[in-house]
Design an enzyme around this catalytic site. Structure first.
Site, PDB file in Angstrom:
ATOM      1  N   ILE A 112       0.854  -1.194   0.000  1.00  0.00           N
ATOM      2  CA  ILE A 112       0.000   0.000   0.000  1.00  0.00           C
ATOM      3  C   ILE A 112       0.891   1.246   0.000  1.00  0.00           C
ATOM      4  CG2 ILE A 112      -1.975   1.155   1.069  1.00  0.00           C
ATOM      5  CD1 ILE A 112      -2.505  -1.474   2.620  1.00  0.00           C
ATOM      6  N   PRO A 113       1.569   1.508  -1.124  1.00  0.00           N
ATOM      7  CA  PRO A 113       2.369   2.735  -1.186  1.00  0.00           C
ATOM      8  C   PRO A 113       1.452   3.954  -1.111  1.00  0.00           C
ATOM      9  CG  PRO A 113       2.295   1.659  -3.337  1.00  0.00           C
ATOM     10  CD  PRO A 113       1.614   0.743  -2.358  1.00  0.00           C
ATOM     11  N   HIS A 114       1.964   5.025  -0.521  1.00  0.00           N
ATOM     12  CA  HIS A 114       1.119   6.205  -0.348  1.00  0.00           C
ATOM     13  C   HIS A 114       1.969   7.466  -0.233  1.00  0.00           C
ATOM     14  CE1 HIS A 114       1.959   4.417   3.601  1.00  0.00           C
ATOM     15  NE2 HIS A 114       2.061   5.658   4.034  1.00  0.00           N
ATOM     16  N   GLY A 115       1.301   8.590  -0.432  1.00  0.00           N
ATOM     17  CA  GLY A 115       1.965   9.869  -0.300  1.00  0.00           C
ATOM     18  C   GLY A 115       0.956  10.987  -0.212  1.00  0.00           C
TER      19      GLY A 115
ATOM     20  N   LEU B  21      -2.240   4.928  -2.675  1.00  0.00           N
ATOM     21  CA  LEU B  21      -3.136   5.904  -2.073  1.00  0.00           C
ATOM     22  C   LEU B  21      -2.468   7.276  -2.080  1.00  0.00           C
ATOM     23  CD1 LEU B  21      -5.869   6.283  -0.569  1.00  0.00           C
ATOM     24  CD2 LEU B  21      -4.546   6.123   1.549  1.00  0.00           C
TER      25      LEU B  21
END
Length: 154
Positions: A64-67, A102
Site C-alpha cells: 500500500i504505497p502512499h503519499g 493511495l
C-alpha cells in the site's frame, strides 16, 4: 470509509508486467499523470522517497504505497494487479502482486489514516484476496474491493 469514495473503476489496472518495485511505482505514477491529476514525476518522487523510509509491503503479497500532495483536493486510489509477483521488501519478505496506491491531500490528516486502515482491512480478507488474484477483469476487481458484488447479488 468505503473504498468507492476514493477508488474509481478506471483506476484499477490488471495484467501488469513489471520487474521491480521502482518500475511498478513509475508505471503507477505515469497512470496518475495520464489522468491529469498530478505530475507523474512528483508522484513517483514522493512515493519512492516514502518507500525509502520503510517498505509499504504489508505482507501477504500486498503493498500500500502512499503519499501526500499539496495540489491534491481529495483522496484518490489506484490498484494494480500484477501478472507475476515482484520483490517489495515486504514485512513478511513475500513478493507482492496486489498494490493499492493511495494519494492524499497534504492536509488530509485523519482521513488519510482512515483510508489506509480501510484498505488494509479489505486486503487482509483471504477470501477476497483470492478472488482478486483469480480475476483479470478490472470491473470485477473494482466490485470486489468496493463490495458492490455483494450488494449486486442481493
Amino acid at each position: 470509509m468505503d473504498l468507492a469514495t476514493f477508488l474509481d473503476r478506471q483506476n484499477v489496472l490488471v495484467d501488469i508486467e513489471v520487474a521491480s518495485k521502482k518500475q511498478l511505482l513509475q508505471l503507477l505514477a505515469n497512470h496518475v499523470g495520464d489522468t491529469h491529476l498530478l505530475d507523474a514525476r512528483d508522484v513517483f518522487n514522493t512515493v519512492f522517497q516514502r518507500e525509502k523510509l520503510g517498505s509499504t509491503g504489508v505482507g501477504g503479497g500486498v503493498a500500500i504505497p502512499h503519499g501526500k500532495f499539496p495540489d491534491l483536493k481529495e483522496i484518490v486510489g489506484y490498484v494494480a494487479k500484477l501478472n507475476e509477483p515482484i520483490e517489495f521488501d515486504s514485512l513478511d519478505d513475500a513478493p507482492v502482486d496486489i498494490v493499492f496506491l493511495l494519494l492524499a491531500p497534504e492536509d488530509a490528516g485523519a482521513d488519510h489514516l482512515k483510508a489506509l486502515s480501510r484498505i488494509a482491512r479489505v486486503l487482509r480478507d483471504p477470501a477476497r484476496l483470492a478472488q482478486i488474484r483469480a480475476s483479470s477483469d478490472a470491473e470485477e476487481i473494482y466490485a470486489l474491493l468496493t463490495d458492490t458484488l455483494a450488494s449486486n447479488a442481493a
